[in-house]
Scaffold this motif. Structure first.
Motif, PDB file in Angstrom:
ATOM      1  N   LEU A 284     -17.933 -42.241  31.733  1.00 29.68           N
ATOM      2  CA  LEU A 284     -19.114 -41.479  32.125  1.00 29.68           C
ATOM      3  C   LEU A 284     -18.639 -40.250  32.876  1.00 29.68           C
ATOM      4  CD1 LEU A 284     -22.220 -41.199  32.495  1.00 29.68           C
ATOM      5  CD2 LEU A 284     -21.973 -42.539  34.608  1.00 29.68           C
ATOM      6  N   SER A 300     -20.700 -39.501  27.214  1.00 27.75           N
ATOM      7  CA  SER A 300     -21.917 -39.756  27.990  1.00 27.75           C
ATOM      8  C   SER A 300     -21.791 -39.082  29.354  1.00 27.75           C
ATOM      9  CB  SER A 300     -22.140 -41.256  28.156  1.00 27.75           C
ATOM     10  OG  SER A 300     -22.319 -41.871  26.896  1.00 27.75           O
ATOM     11  N   ASP A 339     -26.863 -40.375  27.514  1.00 27.98           N
ATOM     12  CA  ASP A 339     -25.929 -41.349  26.963  1.00 27.98           C
ATOM     13  C   ASP A 339     -25.674 -41.007  25.498  1.00 27.98           C
ATOM     14  OD1 ASP A 339     -24.406 -43.459  26.206  1.00 27.98           O
ATOM     15  OD2 ASP A 339     -25.812 -45.027  26.803  1.00 27.98           O
ATOM     16  N   THR A 340     -24.483 -40.484  25.222  1.00 30.52           N
ATOM     17  CA  THR A 340     -24.180 -40.049  23.867  1.00 30.52           C
ATOM     18  C   THR A 340     -23.066 -40.865  23.220  1.00 30.52           C
ATOM     19  OG1 THR A 340     -22.750 -38.328  24.813  1.00 30.52           O
ATOM     20  CG2 THR A 340     -24.996 -37.687  24.207  1.00 30.52           C
TER      21      THR A 340
END
Length: 347
Positions: A284, A300, A339-340
């Motif tokens: 992240l 993300s 969030d990818t």
């Protein structure tokens, strides 16, 4: 039929108009700048003649002279510290583009000013020489002398970011919420062994981000397994930090990066170790620049909305310089999770 005025070489001047209409240059200036003196200025017919001749000569007022007469520059400075032979940090793309647009909409121009080795002297020079009407401060440190200096100089300013003490006009991301949200997002997926890489605590943003992460870890009961580190930075720093942590005993199952460049370094380390994202390690990052949202596979991020924060900070300063009342304290922008694909529960 009215005689056509001959064309002039070069831009028309107030003297040219005064000569054509037969009055003084100062009176022409008063008419064109709307500074008529009751009972002492020329009559309406002569005023119309002055304006007509100005149009025919395509007279354009000298902006520098007008600003000098008004005591204004219509310029707002953004002082920055750029090391020699180093690129402008990527997040400035968001800041500069947002400020340029909002200042243009309110009749101001943006001046990018290098602070150099003596920031206090550079700021004092900007203020005392009236090179600008106001200053937008950024990248504030915990012991930053610049806000106090500008207060003592009675020079208008707003902070883009986090204020170092109460009562200072500032607009920026809520960094305490960033730190807290990063840990909470990973913990909700089941991660307990989390490595957080942060901005240094010498910066106000870094102090609050680390504090938010620590508070979240303590509340969730995972303070013993959440590590925080601000000793390394940049892409290479993220690479070294991640490779060392993931190669050691009890490696983290999730990494939290201070920005996308650090995140890219972490991704490189993970790939070299033969691990997969997010199956083996979740990553992240905090996002600073829109162009890096286009990377694939996706990273993300906690979107720090830098363009929004810069726009709002710039708007506050523009309104202040136009004489409007503005809030005199901190205004926060909240982060948003995008969030990818680089987050998953731990194996």
């Amino acid at each position: 039929m009215e005689e056509e005025l001959p064309r002039l070489n070069g831009p028309a001047r107030l003297e040219d108009i005064a000569q054509r209409v037969g009055i003084s240059r100062s009176e022409v200036s008063r008419v064109l700048n709307g500074r008529l003196r009751a009972g002492r200025s020329v009559g309406k017919a002569k005023q119309e003649e002055i304006r007509r001749v100005a149009r025919e000569l395509n007279y354009q007022p000298h902006q520098g002279a007008r600003n000098l007469a008004r005591g204004r520059t219509d310029v707002i400075a953004l002082p920055v510290e750029i090391p020699h032979n180093a690129p402008l940090p990527p997040h400035y793309q968001e800041i500069i583009s947002a400020l340029t647009l909002v200042f243009h909409d309110h009749g101001f121009r943006l001046l990018l000013a290098q602070l150099g080795e003596n920031p206090e002297a550079a700021l004092t020079r900007l203020a005392q020489t009236r090179s600008c009407d106001g200053i937008l401060l950024t990248d504030i440190r915990m012991d930053d002398p610049r806000p106090k200096l500008l207060e003592e100089l009675h020079f208008p300013f707003v902070i883009r970011g986090s204020a170092p003490y109460p009562g200072v006009p500032a607009t920026g991301i809520d960094n305490q919420a960033v730190g807290r949200m990063g840990v909470e997002t990973l913990a909700k997926l089941g991660h307990r062994r989390i490595l957080c890489q942060h901005i240094g605590t010498g910066y106000v943003a870094g102090y609050w981000r680390q504090r938010g992460a620590r508070e979240a870890a303590e509340t969730l009961g995972i303070a013993d397994t959440v590590q925080q580190d601000d000793s390394l930075y940049g892409e290479e720093g993220g690479y070294i930090l991640a490779k060392n942590a993931l190669s050691g005993p009890n490696p983290p199952t999730a990494l939290f990066a201070a920005d996308e460049l650090v995140g890219f370094g972490m991704l490189r380390a993970i790939a070299e170790l033969g691990l997969r994202v997010p199956e083996d390690v979740s990553v992240l990052s905090c996002l600073n620049t829109r162009i890096l949202r286009r990377v694939y596979p996706g990273l993300s991020v906690l979107n720090l909305q830098l363009e929004v924060a810069a726009h709002e900070a710039g708007l506050r300063l523009a309104r202040l310089l136009r004489g409007d009342s503005i809030p005199g304290d901190q205004v926060f922008i909240q982060p948003v999770l995008d969030d990818t694909g680089s987050l998953a529960p731990p194996r």
